[in-house]
Scaffold this active site. Structure first.
Site, mmCIF file in Angstrom:
data_model
loop_
_atom_site.group_PDB
_atom_site.id
_atom_site.type_symbol
_atom_site.label_atom_id
_atom_site.label_comp_id
_atom_site.label_asym_id
_atom_site.label_seq_id
_atom_site.Cartn_x
_atom_site.Cartn_y
_atom_site.Cartn_z
ATOM 1 N N ARG A 13 0.829 -1.212 0.000
ATOM 2 C CA ARG A 13 0.000 0.000 0.000
ATOM 3 C C ARG A 13 0.863 1.261 0.000
ATOM 4 O O ARG A 13 0.556 2.248 0.658
ATOM 5 C CB ARG A 13 -0.953 0.019 1.202
ATOM 6 C CG ARG A 13 -1.830 -1.204 1.335
ATOM 7 C CD ARG A 13 -2.767 -1.373 0.138
ATOM 8 N NE ARG A 13 -3.575 -2.569 0.312
ATOM 9 C CZ ARG A 13 -3.257 -3.772 -0.155
ATOM 10 N NH1 ARG A 13 -2.138 -3.931 -0.864
ATOM 11 N NH2 ARG A 13 -4.029 -4.810 0.036
ATOM 12 N N SER B 79 -10.959 -1.305 3.708
ATOM 13 C CA SER B 79 -10.028 -1.748 4.748
ATOM 14 C C SER B 79 -9.379 -0.536 5.413
ATOM 15 O O SER B 79 -8.686 0.236 4.749
ATOM 16 C CB SER B 79 -8.951 -2.651 4.144
ATOM 17 O OG SER B 79 -9.530 -3.790 3.567
ATOM 18 N N GLU C 274 -4.529 2.270 6.863
ATOM 19 C CA GLU C 274 -4.338 2.283 5.419
ATOM 20 C C GLU C 274 -4.995 3.534 4.838
ATOM 21 O O GLU C 274 -4.559 4.077 3.827
ATOM 22 C CB GLU C 274 -4.961 1.032 4.820
ATOM 23 C CG GLU C 274 -4.816 0.902 3.325
ATOM 24 C CD GLU C 274 -5.384 -0.403 2.796
ATOM 25 O OE1 GLU C 274 -5.955 -0.388 1.688
ATOM 26 O OE2 GLU C 274 -5.257 -1.433 3.476
#
Length: 376
Positions: A164, A251, A372
């Site tokens: 990420r 998420s 995230e």
């Protein structure tokens, strides 16, 4: 065409549904329009967004928000070996690209189906799901350098992709490069990636042909990107809330990576609480090769490995699944997701719940969770 609005309501431009405004909002349709924007004269700070699916606005944005409407999908080249290069505009909805590829019978992007957001943001974030990251299919990322006022491109290696992460998220480079389009490498040749979780079983049960055949080789010859995409979409819909119904950013936390020694301690604790046969979900990370089984404790291989533990499991073990705090809540079907439960949640409520989750996971497992989702 360049469209400029002041004190723009961004509620529908972030999937969390935070009721915030931008002092200035600029949307452009083409690369030529992007070049015409006077970046030196924009209200600061400047933020470029895609679908707003990985953002948590913590307040009204006091600067300028930019958004691309560069929308095209073009096949550039197809080699005899079956490799297909596809150029996709930064403003294309990523799942529309996935749908197009599956209809064309092109492999590579099907596991990323139904991830919200746009193509430009996918290359910045290095989105991933079900054993695939977008870096696996990116060839080049084309950008406009707002500092040097010129067009540049980066190979996939130059993008510095990590979990990420990419160079575009580096604090020193963040905001400098605006993605205009991305070159993806797809394939006509079947390349199913089914090793993640129970994906293989779900895919194999998808068609009558698959059920009637025996053996993995026989099954895989019937698979298509569209078939896998269909399964992925069903799984995601079962686990995740629809942003149009329940605001979220998908998420919320990254899956932490810990040492093998740390994992063994967690495993010992879990077995004492949940039974001696309990298996903690995990994914072994090995730079040399994919390792399926945990090596013996004192082996040389054990010291070289790290382990990715699902943040969802950690959060659930701390009792957060389905719990509500004010207008925010942990999603009842997937504890990795924080939702705007009432549709009226304040940013402070989301952040407060986030911090309490982080604190409890740290106390129980000694692991620091990191969001995230980008906080703006």
């Amino acid at each position: 065409m360049v469209k400029t609005e002041y004190y723009k309501d961004l509620t529908k431009m972030n999937t969390f549904g935070m009721k915030v405004k931008a002092r200035c909002f600029i949307e452009y349709d083409s690369v030529a329009d992007l070049v015409d924007i006077e970046f030196d004269e924009l209200a600061r700070p400047v933020l470029h967004i895609g679908g707003g699916s990985n953002l948590l606005f913590t307040d009204d944005f006091k600067g300028t928000v930019l958004h691309s409407k560069i929308n095209f999908i073009e096949v550039l080249d197809e080699s005899p070996s079956g490799e297909v290069l596809v150029s996709v505009g930064a403003g294309v909805v990523f799942d529309e690209f996935c749908e197009w590829a599956s209809k064309e019978g092109l492999w590579g992007v099907e596991n990323l189906s139904y991830i919200p957001g746009e193509v430009g943001a996918s290359a910045v974030q290095n989105i991933g799901a079900y054993g695939v990251e977008v870096k696996d299919i990116i060839s080049k990322v084309y950008c406009y350098d707002t500092l040097e006022e010129e067009f540049v491109n980066f190979t996939v290696d130059e993008c510095g992709y990590g979990y990420r992460d990419s160079i575009f998220k580096n604090p020193r480079m963040k905001g400098r490069y605006i993605v205009t389009h991305v070159i993806f490498t797809l394939s006509r040749n079947p390349k199913p990636v089914l090793d993640y979780g129970h994906l293989k079983d779900a895919v194999y049960c998808q068609s009558d042909k698959c059920q009637s055949e025996q053996g993995e080789d026989a099954v895989e010859k019937f698979l298509t990107p569209a078939m896998i995409r269909k399964v992925i979409i069903r799984i995601r819909k079962d686990k995740l809330p629809e942003p149009s119904v329940m605001g979220s950013a998908g998420s919320f936390f990254k899956n932490p990576v810990i040492s093998m020694e740390h994992f063994r301690k967690i495993e010992t604790t879990a077995k004492s609480e949940l039974g001696p046969d309990y298996k903690v979900p995990h994914y072994i990370i090995d730079c040399q090769d994919k390792v399926k089984e945990i090596p013996t404790e004192n082996s040389s291989e054990s010291k070289l490995l790290t382990v990715k533990v699902p943040a969802a499991w950690l959060i659930e073990q701390c009792g957060w699944k389905g719990r509500r705090s004010g207008g925010a809540a942990v999603w009842e079907k997937q504890p990795l997701v924080i939702v705007n439960y009432t549709g009226e949640a304040y940013p402070e409520e989301i952040i407060g719940l986030e911090n309490r989750i982080i604190t409890s996971v740290k106390a129980k497992f000694g692991i620091d969770l990191h969001p995230e989702v980008e906080h703006i």
